[in-house]
Design a protein around this motif. Structure first.
Motif, PDB file in Angstrom:
ATOM      1  N   ASN A   1       0.791  -1.232   0.000  1.00 58.65           N
ATOM      2  CA  ASN A   1       0.000   0.000   0.000  1.00 58.65           C
ATOM      3  C   ASN A   1       0.824   1.283   0.000  1.00 58.65           C
ATOM      4  OD1 ASN A   1      -1.718  -2.049   2.149  1.00 58.65           O
ATOM      5  ND2 ASN A   1      -2.750  -1.320   0.307  1.00 58.65           N
ATOM      6  N   TRP A   2       1.978   1.272   0.643  1.00 58.71           N
ATOM      7  CA  TRP A   2       2.723   2.522   0.853  1.00 58.71           C
ATOM      8  C   TRP A   2       4.078   2.520   0.148  1.00 58.71           C
ATOM      9  CZ3 TRP A   2       0.527   6.719   2.888  1.00 58.71           C
ATOM     10  CH2 TRP A   2      -0.603   6.555   3.698  1.00 58.71           C
ATOM     11  N   THR A   3       4.364   3.645  -0.542  1.00 64.32           N
ATOM     12  CA  THR A   3       5.656   3.866  -1.185  1.00 64.32           C
ATOM     13  C   THR A   3       6.083   5.312  -0.948  1.00 64.32           C
ATOM     14  OG1 THR A   3       5.117   2.281  -2.940  1.00 64.32           O
ATOM     15  CG2 THR A   3       6.946   3.772  -3.346  1.00 64.32           C
ATOM     16  N   PHE A   4       7.371   5.500  -0.603  1.00 61.81           N
ATOM     17  CA  PHE A   4       7.924   6.834  -0.413  1.00 61.81           C
ATOM     18  C   PHE A   4       9.183   6.982  -1.265  1.00 61.81           C
ATOM     19  CE2 PHE A   4       5.615   5.797   3.464  1.00 61.81           C
ATOM     20  CZ  PHE A   4       4.814   6.917   3.613  1.00 61.81           C
ATOM     21  N   GLY A   5       9.479   8.224  -1.653  1.00 60.63           N
ATOM     22  CA  GLY A   5      10.627   8.411  -2.519  1.00 60.63           C
ATOM     23  C   GLY A   5      11.270   9.776  -2.399  1.00 60.63           C
ATOM     24  N   VAL A   6      12.451   9.904  -2.998  1.00 59.16           N
ATOM     25  CA  VAL A   6      13.159  11.177  -3.113  1.00 59.16           C
ATOM     26  C   VAL A   6      13.653  11.298  -4.547  1.00 59.16           C
ATOM     27  CG1 VAL A   6      13.856  11.291  -0.694  1.00 59.16           C
ATOM     28  CG2 VAL A   6      15.326  10.130  -2.348  1.00 59.16           C
ATOM     29  N   THR A   7      13.787  12.542  -5.033  1.00 58.89           N
ATOM     30  CA  THR A   7      14.290  12.785  -6.378  1.00 58.89           C
ATOM     31  C   THR A   7      15.329  13.893  -6.349  1.00 58.89           C
ATOM     32  OG1 THR A   7      12.709  14.507  -7.022  1.00 58.89           O
ATOM     33  CG2 THR A   7      11.998  12.229  -7.290  1.00 58.89           C
ATOM     34  N   GLU A   8      16.214  13.894  -7.329  1.00 59.49           N
ATOM     35  CA  GLU A   8      17.233  14.929  -7.458  1.00 59.49           C
ATOM     36  C   GLU A   8      17.542  15.127  -8.945  1.00 59.49           C
ATOM     37  OE1 GLU A   8      20.317  17.673  -7.106  1.00 59.49           O
ATOM     38  OE2 GLU A   8      18.824  17.076  -5.604  1.00 59.49           O
ATOM     39  N   PHE A   9      17.446  16.387  -9.417  1.00 58.29           N
ATOM     40  CA  PHE A   9      17.728  16.732 -10.808  1.00 58.29           C
ATOM     41  C   PHE A   9      18.690  17.918 -10.824  1.00 58.29           C
ATOM     42  CE2 PHE A   9      13.729  14.561 -11.027  1.00 58.29           C
ATOM     43  CZ  PHE A   9      13.651  13.978 -12.280  1.00 58.29           C
ATOM     44  N   TYR A  10      19.675  17.882 -11.733  1.00 55.60           N
ATOM     45  CA  TYR A  10      20.615  19.009 -11.841  1.00 55.60           C
ATOM     46  C   TYR A  10      20.904  19.305 -13.306  1.00 55.60           C
ATOM     47  CZ  TYR A  10      24.733  21.914 -11.775  1.00 55.60           C
ATOM     48  OH  TYR A  10      25.603  22.947 -12.006  1.00 55.60           O
ATOM     49  N   THR A  11      20.981  20.616 -13.636  1.00 56.07           N
ATOM     50  CA  THR A  11      21.371  21.058 -14.964  1.00 56.07           C
ATOM     51  C   THR A  11      22.328  22.234 -14.854  1.00 56.07           C
ATOM     52  OG1 THR A  11      20.605  21.977 -17.076  1.00 56.07           O
ATOM     53  CG2 THR A  11      19.341  22.557 -15.116  1.00 56.07           C
ATOM     54  N   PRO A  12      23.325  22.315 -15.722  1.00 55.06           N
ATOM     55  CA  PRO A  12      24.219  23.485 -15.694  1.00 55.06           C
ATOM     56  C   PRO A  12      23.599  24.726 -16.318  1.00 55.06           C
ATOM     57  CG  PRO A  12      24.903  21.949 -17.412  1.00 55.06           C
ATOM     58  CD  PRO A  12      23.810  21.272 -16.637  1.00 55.06           C
ATOM     59  N   SER A  13      22.488  24.572 -17.063  1.00 55.45           N
ATOM     60  CA  SER A  13      21.866  25.735 -17.707  1.00 55.45           C
ATOM     61  C   SER A  13      20.390  25.449 -17.944  1.00 55.45           C
ATOM     62  CB  SER A  13      22.565  26.059 -19.033  1.00 55.45           C
ATOM     63  OG  SER A  13      22.005  27.209 -19.641  1.00 55.45           O
ATOM     64  N   PHE A  14      19.547  25.861 -16.997  1.00 48.71           N
ATOM     65  CA  PHE A  14      18.112  25.584 -17.093  1.00 48.71           C
ATOM     66  C   PHE A  14      17.502  26.397 -18.230  1.00 48.71           C
ATOM     67  CE2 PHE A  14      13.666  25.520 -16.039  1.00 48.71           C
ATOM     68  CZ  PHE A  14      13.473  24.285 -15.431  1.00 48.71           C
ATOM     69  N   LEU A  15      16.793  25.717 -19.129  1.00 46.40           N
ATOM     70  CA  LEU A  15      16.191  26.347 -20.302  1.00 46.40           C
ATOM     71  C   LEU A  15      17.212  27.186 -21.083  1.00 46.40           C
ATOM     72  CD1 LEU A  15      12.640  27.417 -19.042  1.00 46.40           C
ATOM     73  CD2 LEU A  15      13.169  25.698 -20.777  1.00 46.40           C
ATOM     74  N   ASN A  16      18.462  26.714 -21.090  1.00 48.87           N
ATOM     75  CA  ASN A  16      19.538  27.381 -21.830  1.00 48.87           C
ATOM     76  C   ASN A  16      19.679  28.847 -21.421  1.00 48.87           C
ATOM     77  OD1 ASN A  16      21.634  27.505 -23.745  1.00 48.87           O
ATOM     78  ND2 ASN A  16      20.257  28.234 -25.348  1.00 48.87           N
ATOM     79  N   SER A  17      19.369  29.132 -20.163  1.00 44.68           N
ATOM     80  CA  SER A  17      19.409  30.513 -19.671  1.00 44.68           C
ATOM     81  C   SER A  17      20.778  30.917 -19.161  1.00 44.68           C
ATOM     82  CB  SER A  17      18.399  30.683 -18.530  1.00 44.68           C
ATOM     83  OG  SER A  17      18.791  29.876 -17.419  1.00 44.68           O
ATOM     84  N   GLY A  18      21.667  29.938 -18.958  1.00 46.82           N
ATOM     85  CA  GLY A  18      22.944  30.193 -18.318  1.00 46.82           C
ATOM     86  C   GLY A  18      22.899  29.999 -16.821  1.00 46.82           C
ATOM     87  N   ALA A  19      21.705  29.866 -16.244  1.00 47.39           N
ATOM     88  CA  ALA A  19      21.553  29.669 -14.797  1.00 47.39           C
ATOM     89  C   ALA A  19      21.485  28.178 -14.487  1.00 47.39           C
ATOM     90  CB  ALA A  19      20.273  30.350 -14.305  1.00 47.39           C
ATOM     91  N   TRP A  20      22.354  27.723 -13.590  1.00 49.53           N
ATOM     92  CA  TRP A  20      22.249  26.322 -13.179  1.00 49.53           C
ATOM     93  C   TRP A  20      20.936  26.109 -12.429  1.00 49.53           C
ATOM     94  CZ3 TRP A  20      21.517  25.764  -8.032  1.00 49.53           C
ATOM     95  CH2 TRP A  20      22.025  26.738  -7.176  1.00 49.53           C
ATOM     96  N   GLY A  21      20.447  24.889 -12.439  1.00 46.79           N
ATOM     97  CA  GLY A  21      19.211  24.556 -11.739  1.00 46.79           C
ATOM     98  C   GLY A  21      19.358  23.262 -10.971  1.00 46.79           C
ATOM     99  N   ASN A  22      18.801  23.231  -9.776  1.00 49.42           N
ATOM    100  CA  ASN A  22      18.817  22.028  -8.943  1.00 49.42           C
ATOM    101  C   ASN A  22      17.431  21.828  -8.350  1.00 49.42           C
ATOM    102  OD1 ASN A  22      20.650  19.930  -7.490  1.00 49.42           O
ATOM    103  ND2 ASN A  22      19.369  20.781  -5.876  1.00 49.42           N
ATOM    104  N   TYR A  23      16.839  20.663  -8.608  1.00 51.04           N
ATOM    105  CA  TYR A  23      15.504  20.366  -8.095  1.00 51.04           C
ATOM    106  C   TYR A  23      15.554  19.096  -7.256  1.00 51.04           C
ATOM    107  CZ  TYR A  23      10.531  19.167  -7.905  1.00 51.04           C
ATOM    108  OH  TYR A  23       9.267  18.858  -7.471  1.00 51.04           O
ATOM    109  N   ALA A  24      14.994  19.166  -6.042  1.00 51.63           N
ATOM    110  CA  ALA A  24      14.910  18.008  -5.152  1.00 51.63           C
ATOM    111  C   ALA A  24      13.502  17.932  -4.581  1.00 51.63           C
ATOM    112  CB  ALA A  24      15.933  18.120  -4.022  1.00 51.63           C
ATOM    113  N   SER A  25      13.027  16.706  -4.371  1.00 49.58           N
ATOM    114  CA  SER A  25      11.672  16.559  -3.844  1.00 49.58           C
ATOM    115  C   SER A  25      11.545  15.269  -3.049  1.00 49.58           C
ATOM    116  CB  SER A  25      10.645  16.565  -4.984  1.00 49.58           C
ATOM    117  OG  SER A  25      10.694  15.351  -5.723  1.00 49.58           O
ATOM    118  N   VAL A  26      10.483  15.228  -2.255  1.00 47.53           N
ATOM    119  CA  VAL A  26      10.080  14.001  -1.563  1.00 47.53           C
ATOM    120  C   VAL A  26       8.682  13.642  -2.067  1.00 47.53           C
ATOM    121  CG1 VAL A  26      11.490  14.338   0.484  1.00 47.53           C
ATOM    122  CG2 VAL A  26       9.215  15.347   0.389  1.00 47.53           C
ATOM    123  N   THR A  27       8.416  12.349  -2.196  1.00 47.24           N
ATOM    124  CA  THR A  27       7.147  11.882  -2.738  1.00 47.24           C
ATOM    125  C   THR A  27       6.546  10.805  -1.844  1.00 47.24           C
ATOM    126  OG1 THR A  27       8.189  10.139  -4.073  1.00 47.24           O
ATOM    127  CG2 THR A  27       7.955  12.321  -5.093  1.00 47.24           C
ATOM    128  N   GLY A  28       5.253  10.634  -1.960  1.00 48.81           N
ATOM    129  CA  GLY A  28       4.563   9.590  -1.224  1.00 48.81           C
ATOM    130  C   GLY A  28       3.363   9.095  -2.006  1.00 48.81           C
TER     131      GLY A  28
END
Length: 318
Positions: free
Chosen positions: A166-193
């Motif tokens: 019945n139960w599942t939990f998770g974590v995620t991590e994403f990284y890019t050196p240039s989000f949407l080719n903007s020149g700005a690095w991006g880091n996304y992390a989350s928890v899921t259930g």
């Protein structure tokens, strides 16, 4: 008669051979499609709060039951300020499993073909080439900007822990050196259930149900000069933000209906600076990185209804 007959207990029993084990086929293909009233990515609409369609195709190679390699291609209809024709995703990775822990590690490329350049910043691209004529010809009415090519890639890692059926939990991590080719690095992390209801909830109808949610945070660096302002001519530091969603889903055979609420804590001004929303208006949403005061509704609360179909060749096409 007695001497010429044999009782059942005295008769020789011929052993039956066990059926041969099915041959292990390591190859499989997953594919599917979806239609939704709004394509939302990390709390921000990619389709101007309009309906969107999506599809994917994912070949897989199972080394064994605990290790899988995969590649895939997917596509979604979008509505971007640079008039890109669609989002095309190309990705690949590895999915190892260790008991109750399932991992997913890979690279994801986001391609946005067909974009047109919007005039902005200094009018020069990352290579130093002046783009004034092309950008001015395609300028947005509200003065917002977006590059012609906003394609980028992310490296990612995911981990899910299955507590029980019945139960599942998770974590995620994403990284890019240039989000949407903007020149700005991006880091996304989350928890899921996710909670999956017992199969008996809807009797013998075959309908399943789940409730799931996610809380994530997106961090950013500083863009290149294309998105610069008078106060920050070399680029702006996009605002970091939190995003969350919660929803309920219903499954039947290969179909899933997912009903979800999504939101972020981005202000309308910082949302405008990040998205370049072509529908943004007003003059009161002033922030340090959004001096025009335009306000965008692309990052606010929204409801998402998504109907999808998902199949695999080994399970559904035999």
């Amino acid at each position: 008669m007695m001497s010429g007959s044999a009782s059942a207990a005295d008769m020789a029993v011929k052993a039956l051979k066990a059926p041969p084990a099915p041959a292990f086929d390591p190859w499989d293909i997953a594919f599917g499609a979806a239609i939704m009233n709004d394509y939302v990515f990390r709390g921000i609409t990619q389709s101007n709060h309009k309906p969107s369609v999506a599809a994917y195709f994912e070949p897989r190679f199972n080394v064994n039951k605990d290790l899988q390699f995969y590649v895939g291609v997917a596509g979604e209809s979008i509505s971007f300020p640079n008039r890109a024709a669609a989002e095309i995703d190309v990705y690949g990775g590895i999915r190892p499993t260790f008991g109750a822990f399932a991992f997913d590690i890979g690279v994801w490329g986001y391609l946005y073909p067909g974009g047109t350049c919007q005039f902005g910043g200094t009018g020069f691209d990352a290579s130093g080439r002046f783009q004034g004529a092309e950008c001015a010809a395609n300028a947005l009415a509200n003065g917002n900007t977006m590059k012609k090519d906003v394609s980028f890639f992310e490296v990612y890692g995911k981990m899910n822990y299955t507590v029980n059926d019945n139960w599942t939990f998770g974590v995620t991590e994403f990284y890019t050196p240039s989000f949407l080719n903007s020149g700005a690095w991006g880091n996304y992390a989350s928890v899921t259930g996710k909670y999956t209801a017992p199969s008996t909830v809807f009797g013998s109808s075959g309908v399943g149900m789940y409730v799931s949610g996610e809380f994530g945070r997106q961090w950013f660096g500083t863009t290149d000069s294309f998105y610069g302002t008078a106060a920050f001519p070399n680029g702006i530091k996009y605002a970091d933000y939190n995003t969350w969603n919660i929803g309920v889903g219903f499954t039947y055979k290969v179909f899933t209906l997912d009903l979800r609420y999504s939101d972020t804590d981005l202000s309308k001004g910082n949302c405008n600076a990040f998205t370049g929303d072509f529908t943004a208006g007003g003059t009161t949403s002033v922030t340090p990185i959004n001096p025009t005061g335009l306000g965008s509704k692309w990052c606010g609360a929204t409801g998402i209804a998504k109907l999808s179909v998902d199949l695999t060749a080994m399970t559904n096409l035999k």
